[in-house]
Write an enzyme that holds these catalytic residues in place. Structure first.
Site, mmCIF file in Angstrom:
data_model
loop_
_atom_site.group_PDB
_atom_site.id
_atom_site.type_symbol
_atom_site.label_atom_id
_atom_site.label_comp_id
_atom_site.label_asym_id
_atom_site.label_seq_id
_atom_site.Cartn_x
_atom_site.Cartn_y
_atom_site.Cartn_z
ATOM 1 N N HIS A 156 21.544 25.537 9.968
ATOM 2 C CA HIS A 156 22.770 25.270 9.204
ATOM 3 C C HIS A 156 22.559 25.402 7.705
ATOM 4 O O HIS A 156 23.518 25.518 6.957
ATOM 5 C CB HIS A 156 23.281 23.856 9.516
ATOM 6 C CG HIS A 156 23.845 23.737 10.898
ATOM 7 N ND1 HIS A 156 25.185 23.631 11.158
ATOM 8 C CD2 HIS A 156 23.242 23.741 12.115
ATOM 9 C CE1 HIS A 156 25.400 23.560 12.465
ATOM 10 N NE2 HIS A 156 24.224 23.613 13.066
ATOM 11 N N ASP A 364 24.151 26.152 -0.653
ATOM 12 C CA ASP A 364 24.741 25.536 0.533
ATOM 13 C C ASP A 364 24.669 26.531 1.684
ATOM 14 O O ASP A 364 24.894 27.728 1.479
ATOM 15 C CB ASP A 364 26.205 25.183 0.256
ATOM 16 C CG ASP A 364 26.637 23.935 1.015
ATOM 17 O OD1 ASP A 364 26.015 23.644 2.049
ATOM 18 O OD2 ASP A 364 27.590 23.267 0.575
#
Ligand code: ADP
Ligand code: F6P
Length: 535
Positions: A156, A364
């Site tokens: 992720h 991110d």
């Protein structure tokens, strides 16, 4: 139908509607639809290792199998190796990396314990889907226990460029342990490229097709699956009568019509101090907007026992206080800072009631907030997304105002541009963004990953059958695979093998200049699934 078994460090409570963190949100969305087993940590800490036992809870078609972490595991595995070594390194913050051998051992130990506890719960045809950086070696630990199921891994968070990765202790072993999986998925093409470049340039591996990488005879399917959201769920929540009431309240209480929103866990990777500085700069550069604009920053606490997270909290509190002191007035508070989780329904209405959303992380993996904001907008009067180029979402969401979060003036100007943007341009951008968010939603993410996992397991199975059957026709891909295995076993060298076949050398096989790469003995030790890991 095959059962889906999801494994992640943290298992969210499906009945709690304010869980912050992209992983829990997207796994819950996926599992609610398919049912299955979700295995991981329940968030509790027990004093001693012996008290770690698994508890199973059934919720309709979903079974949760959870266990606590011992105090030692919490310190060494979760706070230590996961969040003080892996997290900062993967987010390009080598200055924040803290490493100790005890923590690395703790990480191996917990992965091994997860495997030991999970293996007896698995059925033969289960599809096992492992999530995120906490559990990179879990595949190896499961294989060591004879688990032959299709096992996929999804990262992720970003996979850093090899030049950054090599500064992190244990990186070789970790990256190579991904070869125990049948499929490894990344958020963006940059993450996938970084991984492949590391394996090819530093470890002596090579690409054998666009999505297949080989290391010492072990092949692995690697692909990109951008995480998405449940668009209809967010849309419905943002348009409910309750949402409408909240939006009215927001506008009434705000003394102002224009609300800018930011929603992020209070993590240093989210660029929150940089964002506040950019907001301050915006107020300086465009004083006519003072009193007409408010920034609402919702930043729930996260990993508060890690020093770097304590530091970021103080920094943010000080900065918002400074800005409010400097610019605020008796009838205007420029920054509203909320340090807690809020219900997803409330978030959806706040998104809809805000003219601008600032998603400006320094790094991110994806960033679901960006997609949620788009989904929650009123199509006839949408707001504007200001998005960091360093969020995975920027690879797709091109119609946002893309900014460099380190460039204070650029972000300040983007805020002004978003505020004054004419309705027509806002609608045009929103239409395009919405189409992208929809085409790559949460369902698409889960289905495409699981489809690719089954396909790659099937391909591997066929390849193994071929290697056991001498009469199989000599297809070049089969020959390449077989050569790989022979090379790995030391029975053939790359050059002699290729000279005797019609296959051209695969791309990306050159080793990084100045790097010897690991010895074959070490590689074999790293990759051998039969060996019990030293956990
Ligand atoms: P990360 O996974 O790093 O936390 P994402 O943006 O991908 O970042 O995901 C964050 C998720 O957590 C989103 O679904 C968002 O709605 C949710 N979230 C963030 N802040 C809050 C909050 N204060 N309360 C509830 N949910 C939150
Ligand atoms: O991908 C970001 C992530 O690490 C997820 O694994 C998780 O949903 C979120 O951050 C919250 O982190 P934690 O489980 O450490 O509270």
């Amino acid at each position: 139908m095959r059962r889906l078994v999801v494994v992640s460090n943290r298992v969210a409570d499906p009945e709690c509607n304010s869980t912050a963190g992209g992983l829990s949100v997207c796994i819950l969305d996926a599992l609610r639809k398919s049912g299955g087993l979700w295995f991981g940590w329940n968030g509790e800490i027990v004093p001693r290792d012996e008290e770690v036992t698994v508890t199973c809870t059934r919720l309709e078609s979903l079974t949760l199998a959870t266990m606590p972490l011992s105090a030692r595991d919490y310190q060494e595995y979760y706070l230590g190796f996961c969040n003080a070594t892996l997290w900062p390194a993967h987010h390009y913050r080598l200055d924040l990396v803290r490493f100790t051998q005890e923590c690395a051992q703790g990480y191996r130990r917990v992965n091994d314990r997860f495997a030991e506890t999970l293996a007896p719960l698995l059925k033969q045809r289960d599809l096992v889907w492992v999530h995120d950086y906490h559990l990179i070696p879990l595949g190896t630990c499961l294989r060591a226990r004879g688990v032959d199921n299709a096992i996929g891994f999804f990262l992720h968070i970003p996979f850093p460029s090899p030049e950054v990765l090599v500064a992190m202790p244990e990186h070789e072993w970790l990256a190579c342990s991904l070869f125990a999986y049948d499929l490894v998925g990344f958020q963006t093409s940059i993450d996938k490229e970084n991984f492949c470049r590391f394996i090819c340039e530093y470890m002596g591996g090579k690409m054998i097709s666009q999505d297949t990488i080989d290391l010492a005879g072990k092949s692995l399917t690697v692909s990109v699956f951008p995480v998405g959201i449940d668009v209809d769920y967010i849309m419905t929540m943002s348009q409910s009568p309750e949402a409408e009431m909240r939006i009215q309240r927001l506008h009434r209480s705000g003394e102002t019509r224009i609300n800018i929103i930011g929603v992020d866990r209070l993590d240093y990777s989210k660029g929150l101090p940089e964002r506040l500085r950019a907001f301050r700069r915006f107020l300086e550069l465009f004083p006519r907007h003072q009193k007409a604009v408010t920034l609402m920053q919702i930043a729930p606490p996260t990993r508060e026992d890690v020093q770097a997270y304590m530091d970021i909290r103080y920094e943010l509190e000080a900065l918002s206080g400074e800005i409010n002191g400097e610019f605020g007035d008796f009838d205007w508070t420029p920054v509203r800072y909320i340090h807690r989780s809020v219900a997803r329904e409330t978030l959806a209405s706040l998104y809809r009631g805000s003219r601008v959303c600032l998603v400006t992380p320094l790094r991110d993996g994806m960033n679901l907030v960006a997609k949620e904001y788009v989904a929650a907008q009123d199509v006839d009067d949408p707001g504007v997304l200001v998005l960091s180029r360093f969020a995975g979402a920027a690879e797709d969401l091109e119609e946002a105002l893309i900014v460099n979060p380190y460039d204070t003036d650029e972000v300040a100007e983007a805020i002004e541009r978003a505020i004054i943007m004419p309705a027509e341009e806002r609608m045009e951008r929103h239409r395009a963004l919405m189409a992208r968010v929809r085409s790559r939603d949460g369902r698409n993410w889960a289905e495409s990953f699981l489809g690719a996992l089954i396909a790659s397991k099937f391909r591997k199975g066929r390849a193994i059958e071929y290697l056991r059957t001498p009469q199989t026709p000599q297809h070049p891909a089969h020959i390449a695979h077989r050569l790989g295995s022979l090379r790995a076993s030391g029975r053939i060298s790359l050059d002699s093998g290729l000279k005797n076949s019609n296959i051209s050398p695969p791309q990306g096989s050159s080793r990084k200049r100045g790097s010897e790469g690991p010895s074959r003995k070490r590689l074999t030790a790293i990759l051998a699934p039969e060996q019990k890991p030293k956990c």
